[in-house]
Design an enzyme around this catalytic site. Sequence first.
Site, PDB file in Angstrom:
ATOM      1  N   ARG A  61       5.079  -2.906  45.052  1.00 53.60           N
ATOM      2  CA  ARG A  61       7.022  -3.434  44.545  1.00 53.60           C
ATOM      3  C   ARG A  61       7.334  -1.628  45.778  1.00 53.60           C
ATOM      4  O   ARG A  61       8.287  -1.404  46.551  1.00 53.60           O
ATOM      5  CB  ARG A  61       7.170  -3.708  44.559  1.00 53.60           C
ATOM      6  CG  ARG A  61       9.424  -4.086  44.869  1.00 53.60           C
ATOM      7  CD  ARG A  61       9.827  -4.433  43.634  1.00 53.60           C
ATOM      8  NE  ARG A  61      10.782  -5.054  44.144  1.00 53.60           N
ATOM      9  CZ  ARG A  61      12.430  -5.413  43.691  1.00 53.60           C
ATOM     10  NH1 ARG A  61      12.474  -4.711  41.662  1.00 53.60           N
ATOM     11  NH2 ARG A  61      13.258  -4.800  44.031  1.00 53.60           N
ATOM     12  N   ASP A  66      10.129   3.016  48.699  1.00 54.04           N
ATOM     13  CA  ASP A  66      10.134   4.658  49.362  1.00 54.04           C
ATOM     14  C   ASP A  66      10.306   4.991  50.428  1.00 54.04           C
ATOM     15  O   ASP A  66      10.025   5.403  50.755  1.00 54.04           O
ATOM     16  CB  ASP A  66       8.474   4.750  48.390  1.00 54.04           C
ATOM     17  CG  ASP A  66       8.339   6.072  48.889  1.00 54.04           C
ATOM     18  OD1 ASP A  66       9.153   7.193  48.993  1.00 54.04           O
ATOM     19  OD2 ASP A  66       7.295   6.864  48.467  1.00 54.04           O
ATOM     20  N   ASN A  90      21.372  -1.049  43.957  1.00 49.66           N
ATOM     21  CA  ASN A  90      21.252  -2.315  42.919  1.00 49.66           C
ATOM     22  C   ASN A  90      20.373  -2.754  44.314  1.00 49.66           C
ATOM     23  O   ASN A  90      18.759  -3.241  43.847  1.00 49.66           O
ATOM     24  CB  ASN A  90      22.852  -3.150  43.626  1.00 49.66           C
ATOM     25  CG  ASN A  90      23.488  -3.073  42.698  1.00 49.66           C
ATOM     26  OD1 ASN A  90      23.500  -2.820  41.893  1.00 49.66           O
ATOM     27  ND2 ASN A  90      24.994  -3.293  43.870  1.00 49.66           N
ATOM     28  N   PRO A 159      16.623  -4.668  52.866  1.00 53.43           N
ATOM     29  CA  PRO A 159      16.484  -5.714  52.861  1.00 53.43           C
ATOM     30  C   PRO A 159      16.790  -6.508  51.789  1.00 53.43           C
ATOM     31  O   PRO A 159      16.705  -5.815  50.695  1.00 53.43           O
ATOM     32  CB  PRO A 159      15.535  -6.126  52.747  1.00 53.43           C
ATOM     33  CG  PRO A 159      14.574  -5.161  53.315  1.00 53.43           C
ATOM     34  CD  PRO A 159      15.698  -3.951  53.354  1.00 53.43           C
ATOM     35  N   THR A 191       2.970 -13.306  47.404  1.00 49.51           N
ATOM     36  CA  THR A 191       2.473 -13.765  46.853  1.00 49.51           C
ATOM     37  C   THR A 191       1.344 -14.108  44.826  1.00 49.51           C
ATOM     38  O   THR A 191       0.673 -13.750  44.640  1.00 49.51           O
ATOM     39  CB  THR A 191       0.425 -13.983  47.631  1.00 49.51           C
ATOM     40  OG1 THR A 191      -0.330 -14.647  47.046  1.00 49.51           O
ATOM     41  CG2 THR A 191       0.093 -12.235  48.359  1.00 49.51           C
ATOM     42  N   ASP A 253      -3.238 -14.021  47.521  1.00 49.22           N
ATOM     43  CA  ASP A 253      -4.189 -14.576  48.381  1.00 49.22           C
ATOM     44  C   ASP A 253      -2.906 -15.128  49.733  1.00 49.22           C
ATOM     45  O   ASP A 253      -2.012 -14.363  50.064  1.00 49.22           O
ATOM     46  CB  ASP A 253      -5.107 -15.634  47.868  1.00 49.22           C
ATOM     47  CG  ASP A 253      -3.340 -16.472  47.389  1.00 49.22           C
ATOM     48  OD1 ASP A 253      -2.057 -16.340  46.899  1.00 49.22           O
ATOM     49  OD2 ASP A 253      -4.327 -17.556  46.483  1.00 49.22           O
TER      50      ASP A 253
END
Length: 333
Positions: A61, A66, A90, A159, A191, A253
């Site tokens: 993440r 970044d 935030n 996003p 996942t 996966d």
Amino acid sequence: MNNAKGFILILFHILQIISISKGQLKVGFYSQTCPNAESIVKSVVKEATLVNPQMPPVLLRLHFHDCFVEGCDGSILITENVSNPEIGANAHQGVEGFEQINDAKKELETQCPGVVSCADIVAMAARDAIFLAGGPSYNVETGRRDGKISNIKLAADMPDVDDQIDTLKSKFRNKGLSEKDLVLLSGGAHTIGTAACFFMSKRLYNFTGKDNFNDSDPKINPNFLPVIKNQCPKDGDFDVRIPLDAVTSDKFDDQSLRNIKNGTAVLSSDARLYDDEFTRQVVNSYADVDQNLGLKKVSSFAQDFAKAMVKMGRIGVKVGSDGEIRRVCNSFN
Ligand code: HEM
Ligand SMILES: *[C@@H]1O[C@H](CO)[C@@H](O)[C@H](O)[C@H]1NC(C)=O
Ligand SMILES: *[C@@H]1O[C@H](CO)[C@@H](O)[C@H](O)[C@H]1NC(C)=O
Ligand SMILES: *[C@@H]1O[C@H](CO)[C@@H](O)[C@H](O)[C@H]1NC(C)=O
Ligand SMILES: *[C@@H]1O[C@H](CO)[C@@H](O)[C@H](O)[C@H]1NC(C)=O
């Protein structure tokens, strides 16, 4: 004959010098200047994962966050000596992994001072994290340089978990990523790892703005709805973390894409990938592969995901003489 050969050699040399001074990402950028760079990062990630099995999703993440602000330039790592650093936004809530990146940097500085950028450490760590979680191994491009800007305002176009599909598509398009990349990277990366109930409150209890117990996203599978509501009660602790992939939480996966199709995706933004005809087709192209039909029908998810990661790793990179190589990752030089 000899002259012609010599001329071609010189020309080749000049072209090489031009390409070096212009700078570009390449696999093995540090093979001469810091041959152990990749193995040092790999062992830091490995050890950190032994201490905390949740490190792979955290480090994956971190690379995404970044790259999406000011390009993959380590800007998210800045915590010291800057007023209003990007990390306070935030949109970056819950992003971690700084300690591990700083640890790797320390080690690299003792072996090859001033050579390996923090942005590259983040990219290498994400690659190693994916593999450690059972995902594909891929060659990671390096040669990024560290940015010299970090400001909270620059994270405004990240996003958001409650964005609609058109917004998600345009936010990825703005970074040079396709709708297929959107599905692979966001739907695919989820996942592994966990999310705080904080990110679920609108989807579960205020989806249409009515703010009551039953105001949930109608796309949630009715068998899954009570389960997830129970995990994240309306007035419960918003810091409780739940798995993003309820079926195979720790395994990298294609299950998260199958979950989207089944209405059992945890994040709203993942569920939204099924609202749009094109992104739905992309989800189905992986989710519909029957895992029991043998080699012929094996999902190409892992390889496609790796390709998309390489593409994400190129967003807005600084190369050549742009930016700097930080001495420490949490502060500009
Ligand atoms: C549409 C874009 C995306 C949105 C809205 C989104 C949103 C989120 C949210 C809300 C969480 C939970 C964070 C928390 O509670 O700490 C999360 C976790 C995570 N995201 Fe995304 N994400 C997106 C794209 C991506 C991409 C592109 C990647 C990587 C390629 C990624 C990798 C992860 C991982 C691995 C976690 C788990 C982190 C952990 O366990 O600590 N996400 N994401
Ligand atoms: C931040 O600035 C202070 C004062 O100039 C300095 O002592 C400190 O080392 C700096 N921190 C980092 C991480 O560079
Ligand atoms: C529910 O959503 C509405 C409309 O988006 C918003 O005005 C309201 O503050 C939300 N309620 C809560 C408790 O978040
Ligand atoms: C939610 O729905 C259930 C079952 O349909 C119903 O019994 C309950 O009263 C509703 N709750 C609210 C707050 O509307
Ligand atoms: C879909 O989700 C439901 C509820 O969690 C589960 O019982 C079912 O096995 C899932 N089906 C598939 C095909 O994954």
